[in-house]
Design a protein around this motif. Sequence first.
Motif, mmCIF file in Angstrom:
data_model
loop_
_atom_site.group_PDB
_atom_site.id
_atom_site.type_symbol
_atom_site.label_atom_id
_atom_site.label_comp_id
_atom_site.label_asym_id
_atom_site.label_seq_id
_atom_site.Cartn_x
_atom_site.Cartn_y
_atom_site.Cartn_z
ATOM 1 N N HIS A 93 37.246 35.739 48.180
ATOM 2 C CA HIS A 93 37.506 35.192 46.847
ATOM 3 C C HIS A 93 36.762 33.874 46.770
ATOM 4 C CE1 HIS A 93 39.868 34.482 43.128
ATOM 5 N NE2 HIS A 93 39.565 33.241 43.442
ATOM 6 N N VAL A 94 35.791 33.790 45.856
ATOM 7 C CA VAL A 94 34.934 32.615 45.744
ATOM 8 C C VAL A 94 35.374 31.765 44.554
ATOM 9 C CG1 VAL A 94 32.583 31.770 45.470
ATOM 10 C CG2 VAL A 94 33.003 33.884 46.715
ATOM 11 N N TYR A 95 35.806 30.549 44.843
ATOM 12 C CA TYR A 95 36.128 29.579 43.811
ATOM 13 C C TYR A 95 35.133 28.419 43.888
ATOM 14 C CZ TYR A 95 38.994 26.789 40.673
ATOM 15 O OH TYR A 95 39.442 26.071 39.602
ATOM 16 N N GLY A 96 34.351 28.392 44.949
ATOM 17 C CA GLY A 96 33.361 27.342 45.171
ATOM 18 C C GLY A 96 31.956 27.933 45.190
ATOM 19 N N PHE A 97 31.255 27.769 46.310
ATOM 20 C CA PHE A 97 29.869 28.209 46.474
ATOM 21 C C PHE A 97 29.793 29.175 47.649
ATOM 22 C CE2 PHE A 97 25.878 27.773 48.786
ATOM 23 C CZ PHE A 97 24.958 28.063 47.792
ATOM 24 N N LEU A 98 29.003 30.240 47.483
ATOM 25 C CA LEU A 98 28.821 31.228 48.547
ATOM 26 C C LEU A 98 27.356 31.611 48.657
ATOM 27 C CD1 LEU A 98 29.931 33.356 50.584
ATOM 28 C CD2 LEU A 98 30.175 34.901 48.630
ATOM 29 N N ASN A 99 26.844 31.582 49.905
ATOM 30 C CA ASN A 99 25.496 32.038 50.197
ATOM 31 C C ASN A 99 25.587 33.052 51.324
ATOM 32 O OD1 ASN A 99 22.952 32.066 51.797
ATOM 33 N ND2 ASN A 99 22.259 30.692 50.171
ATOM 34 N N LEU A 100 25.228 34.308 51.022
ATOM 35 C CA LEU A 100 25.234 35.377 52.026
ATOM 36 C C LEU A 100 23.802 35.758 52.369
ATOM 37 C CD1 LEU A 100 27.876 37.786 50.441
ATOM 38 C CD2 LEU A 100 28.235 36.223 52.343
ATOM 39 N N THR A 101 23.486 35.829 53.650
ATOM 40 C CA THR A 101 22.171 36.268 54.105
ATOM 41 C C THR A 101 22.371 37.298 55.205
ATOM 42 O OG1 THR A 101 21.268 34.065 53.650
ATOM 43 C CG2 THR A 101 19.954 35.522 55.055
ATOM 44 N N ASP A 102 21.847 38.499 54.982
ATOM 45 C CA ASP A 102 21.933 39.581 55.974
ATOM 46 C C ASP A 102 23.370 39.852 56.428
ATOM 47 O OD1 ASP A 102 19.145 39.909 55.925
ATOM 48 O OD2 ASP A 102 18.869 38.414 57.494
ATOM 49 N N CYS A 103 24.279 39.913 55.470
ATOM 50 C CA CYS A 103 25.688 40.158 55.778
ATOM 51 C C CYS A 103 26.109 41.549 55.312
ATOM 52 C CB CYS A 103 26.570 39.108 55.094
ATOM 53 S SG CYS A 103 26.347 37.454 55.770
ATOM 54 N N THR A 104 27.144 42.060 55.927
ATOM 55 C CA THR A 104 27.713 43.356 55.568
ATOM 56 C C THR A 104 29.127 43.126 55.063
ATOM 57 O OG1 THR A 104 26.431 44.413 57.321
ATOM 58 C CG2 THR A 104 28.294 45.647 56.428
ATOM 59 N N ASN A 105 29.424 43.712 53.914
ATOM 60 C CA ASN A 105 30.726 43.546 53.293
ATOM 61 C C ASN A 105 31.202 44.931 52.901
ATOM 62 O OD1 ASN A 105 32.943 42.618 51.876
ATOM 63 N ND2 ASN A 105 31.795 41.092 50.726
ATOM 64 N N TYR A 106 32.161 45.512 53.647
ATOM 65 C CA TYR A 106 32.574 46.878 53.356
ATOM 66 C C TYR A 106 34.042 47.123 53.692
ATOM 67 C CZ TYR A 106 32.014 47.829 58.359
ATOM 68 O OH TYR A 106 32.125 47.807 59.717
ATOM 69 N N LEU A 107 34.585 48.160 53.102
ATOM 70 C CA LEU A 107 35.960 48.616 53.319
ATOM 71 C C LEU A 107 36.990 47.519 53.073
ATOM 72 C CD1 LEU A 107 35.542 50.876 56.472
ATOM 73 C CD2 LEU A 107 35.707 51.592 54.089
ATOM 74 N N ASN A 108 36.744 46.694 52.067
ATOM 75 C CA ASN A 108 37.702 45.683 51.655
ATOM 76 C C ASN A 108 38.376 46.160 50.374
ATOM 77 O OD1 ASN A 108 37.062 43.375 53.564
ATOM 78 N ND2 ASN A 108 35.056 43.780 52.704
ATOM 79 N N ILE A 109 39.656 45.942 50.243
ATOM 80 C CA ILE A 109 40.381 46.276 49.026
ATOM 81 C C ILE A 109 40.240 45.083 48.079
ATOM 82 C CG2 ILE A 109 42.597 46.989 48.065
ATOM 83 C CD1 ILE A 109 41.636 48.937 50.180
ATOM 84 N N PHE A 110 39.768 45.328 46.863
ATOM 85 C CA PHE A 110 39.369 44.275 45.930
ATOM 86 C C PHE A 110 38.279 43.428 46.602
ATOM 87 C CE2 PHE A 110 41.757 44.640 42.139
ATOM 88 C CZ PHE A 110 42.911 45.322 42.499
ATOM 89 N N LEU A 111 37.119 44.035 46.698
ATOM 90 C CA LEU A 111 35.983 43.569 47.487
ATOM 91 C C LEU A 111 35.624 42.101 47.342
ATOM 92 C CD1 LEU A 111 33.494 44.307 49.262
ATOM 93 C CD2 LEU A 111 32.338 44.876 47.153
ATOM 94 N N LEU A 112 35.310 41.648 46.134
ATOM 95 C CA LEU A 112 34.765 40.300 45.961
ATOM 96 C C LEU A 112 35.160 39.817 44.589
ATOM 97 C CD1 LEU A 112 32.761 38.154 47.219
ATOM 98 C CD2 LEU A 112 30.951 39.396 46.045
ATOM 99 N N SER A 113 35.650 38.603 44.479
ATOM 100 C CA SER A 113 35.982 38.071 43.165
ATOM 101 C C SER A 113 35.526 36.632 43.058
ATOM 102 C CB SER A 113 37.495 38.183 42.912
ATOM 103 O OG SER A 113 38.217 37.404 43.830
ATOM 104 N N PHE A 114 35.248 36.240 41.838
ATOM 105 C CA PHE A 114 34.783 34.898 41.540
ATOM 106 C C PHE A 114 35.700 34.276 40.501
ATOM 107 C CE2 PHE A 114 31.132 37.244 42.955
ATOM 108 C CZ PHE A 114 30.464 36.340 43.767
ATOM 109 N N SER A 115 36.155 33.048 40.720
ATOM 110 C CA SER A 115 37.007 32.359 39.764
ATOM 111 C C SER A 115 36.260 31.272 39.029
ATOM 112 C CB SER A 115 38.213 31.723 40.463
ATOM 113 O OG SER A 115 39.075 32.717 40.939
ATOM 114 N N ASN A 116 35.117 30.871 39.529
ATOM 115 C CA ASN A 116 34.464 29.697 38.989
ATOM 116 C C ASN A 116 32.971 29.958 38.799
ATOM 117 O OD1 ASN A 116 34.212 27.093 38.119
ATOM 118 N ND2 ASN A 116 34.137 26.184 40.152
#
Length: 93
Positions: free
Chosen positions: A68-91
């Motif tokens: 859950h991103v409310y600030g700043f996020l930088n992903l490089t060569d990352c894997t994001n899988y099998l998460n319930i409610f994968l990714l959310s942004f508030s800001n």
Amino acid sequence: NNESYVGGSGITIGSETTLYLKNSSVCNNSTTGNAVYGGGGIYDAGKLYMYNCTVSGNSHPTRGGGIHVYGFLNLTDCTNYLNIFLLSFSNLV
């Protein structure tokens, strides 16, 4: 493998904090409450830089099972899988 009632069961990043993760995994964390703070795996209110990381198997009932991103996020060569409610942004700018 953490569990909490509020978000960021794996990692919580405060608003004045910068975190650099490299070659790391945030896996199998869960939030049980319907908390305002999301992110079963990671709650990010600051600055998060991730390189070659895996975010997997995390859950939150309503907001960002993986991250859950409310600030700043930088992903490089990352894997994001099998998460319930994968990714959310508030800001979003």
